[in-house]
Structure formats: structure tokens, C-alpha cells
Design a protein around this motif. Sequence first.
Motif, mmCIF file in Angstrom:
data_model
loop_
_atom_site.group_PDB
_atom_site.id
_atom_site.type_symbol
_atom_site.label_atom_id
_atom_site.label_comp_id
_atom_site.label_asym_id
_atom_site.label_seq_id
_atom_site.Cartn_x
_atom_site.Cartn_y
_atom_site.Cartn_z
ATOM 1 N N UNK A 101 -1.660 37.174 -37.743
ATOM 2 C CA UNK A 101 -2.135 38.441 -38.300
ATOM 3 C C UNK A 101 -1.519 38.700 -39.664
ATOM 4 N N UNK A 102 -0.230 38.406 -39.798
ATOM 5 C CA UNK A 102 0.469 38.661 -41.057
ATOM 6 C C UNK A 102 0.051 37.671 -42.143
ATOM 7 N N UNK A 103 0.011 36.394 -41.812
ATOM 8 C CA UNK A 103 -0.299 35.371 -42.804
ATOM 9 C C UNK A 103 -1.734 35.493 -43.300
ATOM 10 N N UNK A 104 -2.632 35.930 -42.418
ATOM 11 C CA UNK A 104 -4.046 36.015 -42.784
ATOM 12 C C UNK A 104 -4.297 36.954 -43.953
ATOM 13 N N UNK A 105 -3.390 37.906 -44.163
ATOM 14 C CA UNK A 105 -3.606 38.912 -45.199
ATOM 15 C C UNK A 105 -2.704 38.701 -46.420
ATOM 16 N N UNK A 106 -1.955 37.607 -46.448
ATOM 17 C CA UNK A 106 -1.006 37.408 -47.537
ATOM 18 C C UNK A 106 -1.722 37.323 -48.881
ATOM 19 N N UNK A 107 -1.251 38.113 -49.833
ATOM 20 C CA UNK A 107 -1.790 38.119 -51.193
ATOM 21 C C UNK A 107 -0.702 38.648 -52.112
ATOM 22 N N UNK A 108 -0.945 38.588 -53.416
ATOM 23 C CA UNK A 108 0.052 39.067 -54.383
ATOM 24 C C UNK A 108 -0.646 40.021 -55.347
#
Length: 238
Positions: A101-108
Motif C-alpha cells: 500500500x505504501x510503495x504503490x503511492x511513492x512519488x516525489x
Amino acid sequence: MSTETLLDIQGLETAYGNSQVLFGLDMQLQAGTTSTLLGRNGMGKTTTVRSILGLTPARSGSIRFRGERIEGLSPDRIARMGVALVPEGRQIFPNLTVQENLIAFAARRNASAEPWTLERIYHLFPVLEHRARNMGNQLSGGEQQMLAIGRALMTNPHLLILDEATEGLAPLIREDIWRCLDTLRTQGQSVLVIDKYVQRLIALAGHHTIMERGRAVWSGDSTTLAAQPELWHRYVGI
């Protein structure tokens, strides 16, 4: 602390079909601060959030985010500009693990701030590290809320919005969420919180806007709001 206006809403009117909900709403948020949006149920708070995100487009008025007009833009475009939502009901992916769930939304999306990583999220919410391999539907309501906050932070947003931040949570879990928000405040993350616990929010936020029937009827700082408890009773019911 920055005094730049991050979000500037002027004369916002929004409707669902023939049912108008917002009537000339004015509201401003300053960068690097925690602000609240207060009011009883049905007064237009969630519709305001939906208008900011482009989910329910404004009929008139303006919404400026970081100086750019965003009313009329798609929700995806607004999200990529750096607005992240922790929605009412959490809406995590039940069939992904906590870590997925966390990695799926990773962005900068905010490259100027210290990046949010898995390690930082786990430091903020240690229980999520312990539950990293559990599926989303195996978490308690409080753990799901922590995951929803962590998921939003993983986008590294300029603005984090929490709609009904502690709705339905047990008192001890609410305190965990308040501690998280206090940490974000000290780190300069811009946050907009919708919730009903006025006294707790006074200690966490610097600025407050109260809504009544689709309009902002009061706005001011925590010192002023703390000195006027009659406002809470009249407009929030606390």
C-alpha cells in the motif's frame, strides 16, 4: 516559518446537480502550517475538499494552489501537483500488504522537503512496520487510518488533507493520530484537518475556519478560538 499562501479559495460555489452546497466560500491556507476546517455534518466541509481535489468541480469562484488556478483541472493533475488526501473511510487497498500500500503511492511531488520513505513512515507509525506483511483488510480501524496517512505522505505532498481525521477511532488511537499531526506540524508539513475535536485541534493547528451552510462564517487563530468557546457550541456542537 513560511508565510506564503499555499491555498487560496475565493468565492467558491459548488453544487451536485441542482443542489448547491457551497455559496461563495473564501478560505486561505499558509504554507508550512496546520489548519482546520470545522463545522457540523452537512455544512460543506467534504464538498470543499472534493472541490479542491477536482472531484466535484466548482461552478464558479477560484481555487489557487501554489499560485496556480486549479479549478477545472482533473483530479489526477491536482494530485500530481502535490495535494494528497486521507479520505473519510480510509479506502486502503484490502488485498495489498501494508508495505505494498505504501510503495504503490511513492512519488516525489515536493522535491524541496526531506523525502518520506518507508523508514520514515515506520518511525512515525511503528505498528505499521510490525504489520508490514499483513494485508490491508487484516488491520484494525486505527491501523488502517495510520496506513492511509502514511500512504498519502509517501507521495511527498505539498498539502496533506485529512477528512474526518479520527472518525470512529478509540480515544487511545485518536491520541496516536494527534501525535502524528503534531510531528508533522513541527516538521513544517502543510496540513488541512477536518475533525470535531476542537480543543485538541486548538493545540495542534495555527489557523481555523468554521463553516455553516456552505460559507465560512469565522476564521482566526487558536488563541482567538480558545477564548470563544461559544463558537464551538454554536457552529460545531462541541
